[in-house]
Design a protein around this motif. Structure first.
Motif, PDB file in Angstrom:
ATOM      1  N   GLU A  60      63.302  59.477  40.117  1.00 40.55           N
ATOM      2  CA  GLU A  60      61.955  59.702  40.622  1.00 40.55           C
ATOM      3  C   GLU A  60      60.985  58.709  39.979  1.00 40.55           C
ATOM      4  O   GLU A  60      59.937  58.397  40.530  1.00 40.55           O
ATOM      5  CB  GLU A  60      61.521  61.138  40.319  1.00 40.55           C
ATOM      6  N   PHE A  61      61.352  58.220  38.782  1.00 43.58           N
ATOM      7  CA  PHE A  61      60.527  57.237  38.082  1.00 43.58           C
ATOM      8  C   PHE A  61      60.393  55.973  38.924  1.00 43.58           C
ATOM      9  O   PHE A  61      59.291  55.448  39.125  1.00 43.58           O
ATOM     10  CB  PHE A  61      61.146  56.921  36.727  1.00 43.58           C
ATOM     11  N   LEU A  62      61.494  55.453  39.436  1.00 48.45           N
ATOM     12  CA  LEU A  62      61.448  54.243  40.259  1.00 48.45           C
ATOM     13  C   LEU A  62      60.723  54.518  41.571  1.00 48.45           C
ATOM     14  O   LEU A  62      59.917  53.696  42.022  1.00 48.45           O
ATOM     15  CB  LEU A  62      62.860  53.731  40.529  1.00 48.45           C
ATOM     16  N   ILE A  63      60.992  55.657  42.172  1.00 41.93           N
ATOM     17  CA  ILE A  63      60.388  55.981  43.460  1.00 41.93           C
ATOM     18  C   ILE A  63      58.875  56.140  43.326  1.00 41.93           C
ATOM     19  O   ILE A  63      58.119  55.830  44.252  1.00 41.93           O
ATOM     20  CB  ILE A  63      61.045  57.246  44.045  1.00 41.93           C
ATOM     21  N   SER A  64      58.416  56.567  42.147  1.00 39.10           N
ATOM     22  CA  SER A  64      56.973  56.712  41.943  1.00 39.10           C
ATOM     23  C   SER A  64      56.253  55.372  41.982  1.00 39.10           C
ATOM     24  O   SER A  64      55.030  55.322  42.138  1.00 39.10           O
ATOM     25  CB  SER A  64      56.696  57.402  40.607  1.00 39.10           C
ATOM     26  N   LYS A  65      56.997  54.283  41.858  1.00 41.19           N
ATOM     27  CA  LYS A  65      56.405  52.951  41.866  1.00 41.19           C
ATOM     28  C   LYS A  65      56.468  52.304  43.246  1.00 41.19           C
ATOM     29  O   LYS A  65      56.077  51.150  43.421  1.00 41.19           O
ATOM     30  CB  LYS A  65      57.091  52.061  40.835  1.00 41.19           C
ATOM     31  N   ALA A  66      56.967  53.060  44.232  1.00 39.94           N
ATOM     32  CA  ALA A  66      57.015  52.544  45.598  1.00 39.94           C
ATOM     33  C   ALA A  66      55.607  52.303  46.126  1.00 39.94           C
ATOM     34  O   ALA A  66      54.627  52.906  45.672  1.00 39.94           O
ATOM     35  CB  ALA A  66      57.750  53.530  46.497  1.00 39.94           C
ATOM     36  N   SER A  67      55.494  51.434  47.085  1.00 40.88           N
ATOM     37  CA  SER A  67      54.190  51.124  47.671  1.00 40.88           C
ATOM     38  C   SER A  67      53.560  52.372  48.274  1.00 40.88           C
ATOM     39  O   SER A  67      54.223  53.145  48.967  1.00 40.88           O
ATOM     40  CB  SER A  67      54.351  50.057  48.757  1.00 40.88           C
TER      41      SER A  67
END
Length: 651
Positions: A60-67
C-alpha cells in the motif's frame, strides 16, 4: 437463461466488486465509487499481474504514491504530452498531478511610500521597490518561512536610496528548495544598511543570487548573520559584481554557512574598484561538509580596503575547497588578514591564483592557516608577483603547499611546514551519529543513535506511465525538459533538472545495476528484472526515534540473514516523483523493532541494509570517516529513510 447483456453485467460485477473487502482494494477489485481507469487502479492491476508473491503482501506504501489524476485528466495530460503542449497547461498539470513546480511570478509594481513590514509573506516579485527612498526601514520578518519551492525576486530594490534600512529576519527559514534573486539591489545607495539575519537557515537546497548588489554605494553596510546555517545540499549563494565601485561600504559575514552540508558560495567581481571598504568574514562556512567557495576578482583594484577572514572554513569542516582567483589584484594599501583560516578542517584544497598581484603597499597576514587534522593542500600561483612594498607573513602555516612564480621579496615565513595538529585522526563531526553503523549493532538490546530519517524533499507523486513515457529525460534534451517545466537559464529548477538527469546517466559503479524511474510501473519492472517476480517491498514504518537514541528490539534477517540480492530506491529531487533505484552485490537486509529508550515500548519498525563488500567505495566515503576504516576492511550498514524503499526476494 440469462440474456447476453445481463451476463456481461455479471462478469463486470465479479471483476470489479466481488473481491473488494473491508474498504481496501485487494486482488484488483474496486469499490462501486472507484473508477477502474485511474492511474491508481491501473497500478494495482499491474502489481497483481507482475508480482507473484502473496497478494496480501502488496505494498500500500507504493500504491499511495500513485498519481492522483482522475481518468479524464490523465488522458488529457497524456495527449498534451504527446503533442508537446504541456507547457501551456503547466500550472494545472502541476496542481492536478501533485508535482513540484516553481510559480511563474509576475512583476509587482506596488508603491510603498512609508515604512513597511512584510510578515508571513511569500512568492513575490519586487520590481523597482523602494527606489530613491529617504531614510526609513522595510522589514521582512518570517518571510517565506517553511515553504516548498518558494521563489522571490527583488529587482532594483532600494536603488538610489539614502539612509534606507532593509531587514531580512528569519527570511526563508526551514524552506525546501528556495530561490531568492536580488538584482541591482541597493545600487548607488547612500548610507543605510541591509541586514540579513537567520536567512535561509535550515533550508534544503537553497539558492540565492546577489547581482550588482550594493554597486556604487556610499557608506552602506551589509550584514549577513547566521546566513544559511544548517542548510543542506544547496547551490548556495552567488555574489556577482557585489559592492562594485563602493565607497566606505563595510560588509560583514558572520556565521555564514556554518554547519551546512555541501553548500557553495560564488563571489565574482566582489568589491571591485572599491574605496576604503571593510569586509569581515567571521566563522564563514565553519564546520561545513564539502563546502565550495569561489572568490574571483575579489577586491580587484581597490584602495585601502581591509578584509578579514577569521575562523573561515574551520571548526571541523569536512573537505572544504576555497578558490581565490585574481584576489586583490592591482590593489593599493589593502590589508588582508587570514586568522585561523580552515583551522581543524579535514583534508580539502585551497587555490590562490594571482593573489595580490601587481598591488602596492599591500599587507597580507596568514595566522594559524590550515591547521588541519587531516592535511589538505594549498596552491599559490603568481602570488604577490609584480607588487611593490607589500608585506606578506605566514605564521604557523600548514605543510602540503605549493608556491609557483611567487614574489621573492617582502615575504616572511615563521614556523612554516610545521606538523599538523593531531595524528591524522578523522574528523567526523559532519557524519551524523547513527547514519552508518556496523552489522554487529543489530542485536536485540543494543542502544543506538538514530540519524534524522525524515524525508526533507517536497511531497510529490509518480506520473502515470502513459505520461512519463512521453516526456524527455536526458542531458541531450535538457532544453526540452526546461521548456516543459518553465525552468529559466541559471535558475534553481534548471539545476534541479540537470543534476537529476546527470546523476541518472552516470555510469554504474563496479557491480552496480541502476535505473531512474518516474512511474511505479517502471519501478516494479526494474525490481523484478533484478530479483524475479517473487519479491517484497519494505520501508521503515515511520520517523519515530529520529535523531534520538533508541533500543534495538526483535531483529529479523531477510532471507535468513544470508547474503542476498536487494534493490534500494532513493528519492531524487525532480518535478515529479523520481527514484534512483540500484542493486549492489553482497548485501544483507534486516528488519528490526525500534524501542523507546526508557519505556522500551515499540515506536518504529526499521529496515536496514548492510553492504558487505565495500572494496570499491571511495576512501573519503562518509561511512569510513564515521567508523574509522578503509574500503574493503569493514561492512557498512544504514537505515532505509522515510519514503525510500527496499525490495528483496520473498522468504
Amino acid at each position: 437463461m440469462l440474456k447476453p447483456l445481463l451476463l456481461l453485467q455479471s462478469l463486470f460485477f465479479c471483476l470489479f466488486n466481488v473481491i473488494f473487502v473491508g474498504g481496501r482494494l485487494t486482488g484488483g477489485g474496486f469499490s462501486a465509487g472507484e473508477n477502474p481507469f485511474t492511474p491508481k487502479a491501473s497500478l494495482i492491476r499491474y502489481w497483481n499481474k507482475e508480482i507473484s508473491a502473496d497478494k496480501s503482501l502488496r505494498s500500500e506504501f507504493l500504491i499511495s504514491k500513485a498519481s492522483p489524476l482522475n481518468a479524464v485528466d490523465s488522458a488529457t495530460f497524456a495527449k498534451l504530452a504527446a503533442q508537446n503542449s504541456l507547457p501551456t497547461r503547466l500550472s494545472d498539470f502541476c496542481s492536478a498531478a501533485n508535482l513540484f513546480c516553481f510559480p511563474d511570478l509576475t512583476p509587482s509594481l506596488e508603491k510603498h511610500d512609508d515604512n513597511v513590514k512584510f510578515s508571513v509573506y511569500d512568492q513575490k516579485n519586487f520590481s523597482t521597490y523602494g527606489d530613491a527612498r529617504a531614510a526609513g526601514a522595510d522589514s521582512f520578518k518570517t518571510y517565506s518561512k517553511g515553504n516548498n519551492g518558494a521563489m522571490d525576486t527583488f529587482r532594483r530594490y532600494s536603488r538610489n536610496a539614502a539612509g534606507h534600512e532593509d531587514k531580512f529576519t528569519v527570511y526563508g527559514e526551514r524552506g525546501n528548495v528556495d530561490e531568492k534573486d536580488f538584482n541591482s539591489y541597493g545600487t548607488f545607495g547612500a548610507g543605510g544598511a541591509g541586514d540579513f539575519t537567520n536567512y535561509q537557515n535550515d533550508v534544503n537546497d537553497p539558492m540565492s543570487r546577489f547581482t550588482a548588489y550594493s554597486d556604487g554605494g556610499t557608506g552602506r553596510s551589509q550584514t549577513f548573520k547566521t546566513y544559511t546555517h544548517d542548510a543542506n545540499a544547496g547551490n548556495g549563494q552567488s555574489f556577482t559584481s557585489y559592492s562594485k565601485k563602493g565607497n566606505a561600504s563595510p560588509n560583514e559575514f558572520a556565521s555564514y554557512g556554518d554547519s551546512s552540508n555541501v553548500i557553495g558560495s560564488d563571489f565574482k567581481n566582489y568589491g571591485e574598484e572599491e574605496n576604503a571598504a571593510k569586509d569581515t568574514f567571521t566563522s564563514y562556512a565553519s564546520g561545513g561538509n564539502v563546502p565550495l567557495n569561489n572568490f574571483k576578482n575579489y577586491g580587484e583594484s581597490v584602495n585601502a580596503a581591509n578584509d578579514s577572514f577569521t575562523n573561515y572554513g574551520g571548526g571541523g569542516g569536512n573537505v572544504p575547497q576555497n578558490n581565490f582567483k585574481s584576489y586583490g589584484v592591482s590593489g593599493n594599501g589593502a590589508v588582508d588578514t587570514f586568522a585561523n583560516y580552515r583551522d581543524k578542517a579535514n583534508v580539502g584544497d585551497d587555490s590562490f591564483s594571482g593573489y595580490a598581484k601587481d598591488s602596492n603597499s599591500g599587507t597580507v597576514k596568514f595566522t594559524n592557516y590550515g591547521q588541519s587534522y587531516n592535511p589538505g593542500s594549498e596552491s599559490f600561483t603568481s602570488y604577490g608577483k609584480g607588487s611593490e612594498g607589500q608585506k606578506i607573513s605566514f605564521k604557523t602555516y600548514t605543510p602540503n603547499s605549493t608556491f609557483k612564480d611567487y614574489a621573492k621579496n617582502g615575504v616572511a615565513f615563521a614556523k612554516y611546514n610545521v606538523s599538523s595538529i593531531g595524528d591524522g585522526k578523522t574528523v567526523n563531526k559532519w557524519i551524523e551519529p547513527g547514519k552508518f553503523f556496523r552489522e554487529s549493532t543489530l542485536k536485540e538490546g543494543t542502544v543506538i543513535a538514530m540519524p534524522d530519517i525524515k524525508d526533507k524533499m517536497p511531497k510529490r507523486s509518480f506520473l502515470p506511465r502513459s505520461i512519463v513515457s512521453k516526456l524527455p529525460f536526458s542531458t541531450s534534451k535538457l532544453a526540452e525538459v526546461k521548456m516543459i517545466f518553465h525552468a529559466g537559464d541559471n535558475s534553481s529548477m534548471e539545476k534541479i533538472i540537470s543534476d537529476a538527469v546527470t546523476e541518472c546517466e552516470r555510469p554504474p559503479s563496479v557491480g552496480e545495476t541502476k535505473r531512474c524511474v518516474g512511474s511505479a510501473e517502471d519501478m516494479i519492472d526494474f525490481a523484478t528484472s533484478v530479483l524475479g517476480r517473487s519479491v517484497v517491498l519494505r520501508t521503515t514504518e515511520n520517523v519515530a526515534g529520529s535523531k534520538q537514541k533508541v533500543v534495538i528490539g526483535k531483529v529479523n534477517g531477510i532471507n535468513g540473514g544470508k547474503l542476498t540480492k536487494a534493490v534500494s530506491c532513493h528519492q531524487s529531487l525532480y518535478p515529479y516523483l523520481l527514484y534512483y533505484c540500484h542493486s549492489v552485490p553482497k548485501v544483507r537486509v534486516y528488519e528490526a523493532d525500534l524501542l523507546e529508550l526508557n519505556s522500551k515500548t515499540k515506536i518504529n519498525h526499521g529496515i536496514a541494509i548492510c553492504h558487505i563488500d565495500t572494496s570499491s567505495w571511495s576512501p573519503g566515503h562518509g561511512a569510513f570517516l564515521a567508523l574509522g576504516s578503509k574500503p574493503g576492511r569493514i561492512e557498512v550498514c544504514h537505515w532505509i529513510f522515510e519514503n525510500d524503499m527496499n525490495w528483496a526476494i520473498a522468504d
